[in-house]
Design a protein around this motif. Structure first.
Motif, PDB file in Angstrom:
ATOM      1  N   LYS A  88       0.851  -1.179   0.000  1.00 41.69           N
ATOM      2  CA  LYS A  88       0.000   0.000   0.000  1.00 41.69           C
ATOM      3  C   LYS A  88       0.889   1.231   0.000  1.00 41.69           C
ATOM      4  O   LYS A  88       1.611   1.480   0.971  1.00 41.69           O
ATOM      5  N   THR A  89       0.879   1.974  -1.089  1.00 45.03           N
ATOM      6  CA  THR A  89       1.776   3.119  -1.220  1.00 45.03           C
ATOM      7  C   THR A  89       1.101   4.452  -0.915  1.00 45.03           C
ATOM      8  O   THR A  89       1.781   5.461  -0.728  1.00 45.03           O
ATOM      9  N   ALA A  90      -0.243   4.471  -0.903  1.00 41.15           N
ATOM     10  CA  ALA A  90      -0.959   5.718  -0.598  1.00 41.15           C
ATOM     11  C   ALA A  90      -2.413   5.385  -0.303  1.00 41.15           C
ATOM     12  O   ALA A  90      -2.916   4.324  -0.686  1.00 41.15           O
ATOM     13  N   ALA A  91      -3.081   6.290   0.396  1.00 44.07           N
ATOM     14  CA  ALA A  91      -4.521   6.190   0.629  1.00 44.07           C
ATOM     15  C   ALA A  91      -5.143   7.519   0.216  1.00 44.07           C
ATOM     16  O   ALA A  91      -4.782   8.569   0.747  1.00 44.07           O
ATOM     17  N   LEU A  92      -6.040   7.484  -0.752  1.00 46.88           N
ATOM     18  CA  LEU A  92      -6.640   8.703  -1.279  1.00 46.88           C
ATOM     19  C   LEU A  92      -8.049   8.866  -0.729  1.00 46.88           C
ATOM     20  O   LEU A  92      -8.820   7.910  -0.685  1.00 46.88           O
ATOM     21  N   GLU A  93      -8.373  10.074  -0.326  1.00 43.76           N
ATOM     22  CA  GLU A  93      -9.691  10.356   0.231  1.00 43.76           C
ATOM     23  C   GLU A  93     -10.437  11.345  -0.650  1.00 43.76           C
ATOM     24  O   GLU A  93      -9.838  12.200  -1.294  1.00 43.76           O
ATOM     25  N   GLY A  94     -11.759  11.237  -0.644  1.00 42.40           N
ATOM     26  CA  GLY A  94     -12.602  12.181  -1.372  1.00 42.40           C
ATOM     27  C   GLY A  94     -12.469  12.104  -2.876  1.00 42.40           C
ATOM     28  O   GLY A  94     -12.674  13.104  -3.571  1.00 42.40           O
ATOM     29  N   VAL A  95     -12.128  10.910  -3.399  1.00 39.35           N
ATOM     30  CA  VAL A  95     -11.960  10.734  -4.841  1.00 39.35           C
ATOM     31  C   VAL A  95     -13.240  10.180  -5.447  1.00 39.35           C
ATOM     32  O   VAL A  95     -13.772   9.160  -5.000  1.00 39.35           O
ATOM     33  N   ASP A  96     -13.745  10.852  -6.470  1.00 41.71           N
ATOM     34  CA  ASP A  96     -14.948  10.392  -7.167  1.00 41.71           C
ATOM     35  C   ASP A  96     -14.612   9.569  -8.403  1.00 41.71           C
ATOM     36  O   ASP A  96     -15.341   8.650  -8.764  1.00 41.71           O
ATOM     37  N   LYS A  97     -13.496   9.900  -9.066  1.00 36.58           N
ATOM     38  CA  LYS A  97     -13.152   9.203 -10.305  1.00 36.58           C
ATOM     39  C   LYS A  97     -11.648   9.266 -10.529  1.00 36.58           C
ATOM     40  O   LYS A  97     -10.979  10.231 -10.133  1.00 36.58           O
ATOM     41  N   ILE A  98     -11.130   8.211 -11.184  1.00 43.24           N
ATOM     42  CA  ILE A  98      -9.708   8.116 -11.500  1.00 43.24           C
ATOM     43  C   ILE A  98      -9.528   8.099 -13.014  1.00 43.24           C
ATOM     44  O   ILE A  98     -10.260   7.401 -13.728  1.00 43.24           O
ATOM     45  N   TYR A  99      -8.544   8.852 -13.525  1.00 42.71           N
ATOM     46  CA  TYR A  99      -8.232   8.895 -14.954  1.00 42.71           C
ATOM     47  C   TYR A  99      -6.767   8.478 -15.141  1.00 42.71           C
ATOM     48  O   TYR A  99      -5.857   9.291 -14.973  1.00 42.71           O
ATOM     49  N   PRO A 100      -6.503   7.205 -15.474  1.00 45.62           N
ATOM     50  CA  PRO A 100      -5.116   6.737 -15.602  1.00 45.62           C
ATOM     51  C   PRO A 100      -4.467   7.230 -16.893  1.00 45.62           C
ATOM     52  O   PRO A 100      -5.102   7.310 -17.942  1.00 45.62           O
ATOM     53  N   ALA A 101      -3.183   7.572 -16.814  1.00 44.53           N
ATOM     54  CA  ALA A 101      -2.337   7.792 -17.979  1.00 44.53           C
ATOM     55  C   ALA A 101      -1.277   6.696 -17.961  1.00 44.53           C
ATOM     56  O   ALA A 101      -1.398   5.712 -17.225  1.00 44.53           O
ATOM     57  N   ARG A 102      -0.228   6.829 -18.761  1.00 47.79           N
ATOM     58  CA  ARG A 102       0.747   5.741 -18.853  1.00 47.79           C
ATOM     59  C   ARG A 102       1.601   5.588 -17.593  1.00 47.79           C
ATOM     60  O   ARG A 102       1.798   4.484 -17.106  1.00 47.79           O
ATOM     61  N   ASN A 103       2.132   6.697 -17.048  1.00 48.49           N
ATOM     62  CA  ASN A 103       3.003   6.621 -15.883  1.00 48.49           C
ATOM     63  C   ASN A 103       2.585   7.584 -14.771  1.00 48.49           C
ATOM     64  O   ASN A 103       3.401   7.953 -13.934  1.00 48.49           O
ATOM     65  N   PHE A 104       1.329   7.986 -14.780  1.00 44.79           N
ATOM     66  CA  PHE A 104       0.774   8.819 -13.725  1.00 44.79           C
ATOM     67  C   PHE A 104      -0.744   8.731 -13.836  1.00 44.79           C
ATOM     68  O   PHE A 104      -1.274   8.065 -14.731  1.00 44.79           O
ATOM     69  N   PHE A 105      -1.461   9.377 -12.910  1.00 46.21           N
ATOM     70  CA  PHE A 105      -2.913   9.401 -13.038  1.00 46.21           C
ATOM     71  C   PHE A 105      -3.460  10.684 -12.437  1.00 46.21           C
ATOM     72  O   PHE A 105      -2.763  11.394 -11.693  1.00 46.21           O
ATOM     73  N   VAL A 106      -4.702  10.994 -12.772  1.00 47.19           N
ATOM     74  CA  VAL A 106      -5.387  12.176 -12.268  1.00 47.19           C
ATOM     75  C   VAL A 106      -6.630  11.722 -11.510  1.00 47.19           C
ATOM     76  O   VAL A 106      -7.373  10.862 -11.987  1.00 47.19           O
ATOM     77  N   SER A 107      -6.851  12.276 -10.327  1.00 49.40           N
ATOM     78  CA  SER A 107      -8.057  11.977  -9.560  1.00 49.40           C
ATOM     79  C   SER A 107      -8.969  13.202  -9.540  1.00 49.40           C
ATOM     80  O   SER A 107      -8.505  14.345  -9.505  1.00 49.40           O
ATOM     81  N   LEU A 108     -10.263  12.929  -9.571  1.00 52.72           N
ATOM     82  CA  LEU A 108     -11.266  13.992  -9.527  1.00 52.72           C
ATOM     83  C   LEU A 108     -12.074  13.841  -8.246  1.00 52.72           C
ATOM     84  O   LEU A 108     -12.615  12.763  -7.965  1.00 52.72           O
ATOM     85  N   GLY A 109     -12.126  14.889  -7.439  1.00 51.38           N
ATOM     86  CA  GLY A 109     -12.921  14.897  -6.223  1.00 51.38           C
ATOM     87  C   GLY A 109     -13.944  16.007  -6.256  1.00 51.38           C
ATOM     88  O   GLY A 109     -14.099  16.714  -7.259  1.00 51.38           O
ATOM     89  N   GLU A 110     -14.650  16.186  -5.167  1.00 54.94           N
ATOM     90  CA  GLU A 110     -15.688  17.215  -5.109  1.00 54.94           C
ATOM     91  C   GLU A 110     -15.109  18.619  -5.227  1.00 54.94           C
ATOM     92  O   GLU A 110     -15.711  19.509  -5.824  1.00 54.94           O
ATOM     93  N   ASP A 111     -13.889  18.803  -4.682  1.00 57.82           N
ATOM     94  CA  ASP A 111     -13.305  20.142  -4.648  1.00 57.82           C
ATOM     95  C   ASP A 111     -12.053  20.304  -5.495  1.00 57.82           C
ATOM     96  O   ASP A 111     -11.695  21.426  -5.862  1.00 57.82           O
TER      97      ASP A 111
END
Length: 387
Positions: A27-50
């Motif tokens: 387990k490398t991280a715990a993300l809170e308040g995430v509604d959706k995940i958008y993966p790219a090749r070597n990183f990703f973007v998370s979308l939350g309420e704020d």
């Protein structure tokens, strides 16, 4: 606790736990308040309420922006091999109020935003052949070509170099397949009627490269993304498809997306069909993982009889067979599967177990080749690296 030969408490068990000093299922991280995940090749973007946040594949935050910057918009995808060169591609609907005799109207633009600075790279209005446009209704159906040069969205084919677009007309839907664009009319995708064949086209010009004459192939490509995969260079399609008939027949097909010719095909007969037709590539290992298309060949056989196969990408030869797996992700170092309520990594060419976790059972969303985002918000290191 997950034990390892080295005595670490957070890596996968078994006699071989992957690369030296590398822990699996960590387990490398715990993300809170995430509604959706958008993966790219070597990183990703998370979308939350704020916030919209850019992360490395281990979950570490790289940059963030307030969602107010994306008001009236929806994310279509993320491009780039690294955050410094990556872009968040999104659509924004702009309302124009009535001005006297001029009625109220809306316009739709495609915007590319730098995922490290969250500054705009470019913004272009979409051209339209009709007064109706997709808005955000078709955001989840947007698809990128493998080279990330083109976006298929709603009725448009959009250049991701500068945002210029080409409208195909109301009711005609493009879909990115490899580095080309498949075009269908929506009716044909349901295998009822419509076009007798569906063209695969050059995204830059719209010129037809070849056609798919088989409606079952068209339905699989247009409606269920998990039923097909394409090689990293976009040149080859791997498709688990249904062939009409009684009993139903299923096939895995390897087809060139340059010429349209079939490289090889494996057929099997099934009365009930595979539980899942998901296609997963471990391309650097030369393996495609699919359900056993002929495993259920008699009426009344329980779905538990389903198996999964490791198939050679080169010639379609069966390499191994294992029962009842849900395949999560794959690379040259391992194939991650969920089975018996546990997460297991197997060797791509042999199917032998490398490591397992009794604490993790579900697949989650793949983040690059080596990590995934789980339902409980954890980012998990799941696979050994190929090197």
């Amino acid at each position: 606790m997950i034990t390892t030969p080295s005595g670490s408490d957070d890596s996968g068990g078994g006699e071989n736990s992957g690369s030296e000093n590398e822990a699996l299922f960590t387990k490398t991280a715990a993300l809170e308040g995430v509604d959706k995940i958008y993966p790219a090749r070597n990183f990703f973007v998370s979308l939350g309420e704020d916030n919209v946040v850019t992360h490395s594949t281990d979950g570490k935050e790289i940059a963030r922006s307030s969602v107010t910057k994306f008001a009236g918009g929806c994310i279509l995808g993320v491009t780039g091999s690294a955050p410094g060169s990556g872009s968040l591609i999104w659509a924004q609907v702009t309302d124009k109020p009535a001005t006297g005799l001029e009625p109220a109207s809306q316009s739709l633009s495609i915007v590319a935003t730098d995922v490290k600075t969250y500054e705009e790279r470019w913004r272009k209005p979409l051209v339209a052949d009709s007064e109706e446009f997709a808005g955000c209704a078709y955001a989840d159906e947007a698809s990128l070509t493998k080279d990330e040069q083109w976006l298929a969205y709603g009725e448009w084919v959009i250049s991701l170099t500068d945002g210029t677009s080409r409208a195909l007309g109301y009711g005609v839907f493009p879909r990115a397949v490899g580095n080309a664009i498949l075009v269908y009319d929506g009716v044909c995708a349901n295998c009822l009627n419509g076009m007798k064949s569906v063209p695969v086209t050059d995204p830059a010009t719209g010129r037809k490269l070849f056609s798919f004459p088989d409606h079952d192939i068209i339905a699989d490509l247009s409606e269920v993304p998990g039923e097909f995969a394409t090689s990293a260079d976009g040149s080859t399609l791997f498709l688990a498809r249904r062939i009409s008939g009684d009993p139903l027949s299923y096939a895995l097909q390897s087809r060139s997306l340059v010429t349209g010719k079939v490289n090889w095909e494996i057929k099997g007969t099934s009365y009930t069909g595979p539980i899942s037709q998901k296609v997963i590539l471990a391309e650097k290992a030369g393996v495609v993982v699919i359900p056993d298309l002929a495993a259920i060949n008699k009426e009344g056989v329980a779905p538990e009889a389903q198996k999964d196969l490791g198939i050679s990408l080169a010639d379609g030869k069966k390499l191994w067979s294992l029962p009842g797996l849900e395949v999560c992700a794959a690379n040259a170092g391992g194939v991650a599967v969920s089975t018996n309520g546990q997460l297991v990594v197997i060797e791509p060419r042999t199917g032998d177990q490398i490591s397992y976790s009794a604490d993790r059972g579900g697949c989650g969303i793949p983040l690059g080749e080596y990590s995934y985002y789980s339902e409980d918000g954890a980012v998990i290191r799941i696979l050994p690296s190929a090197g």
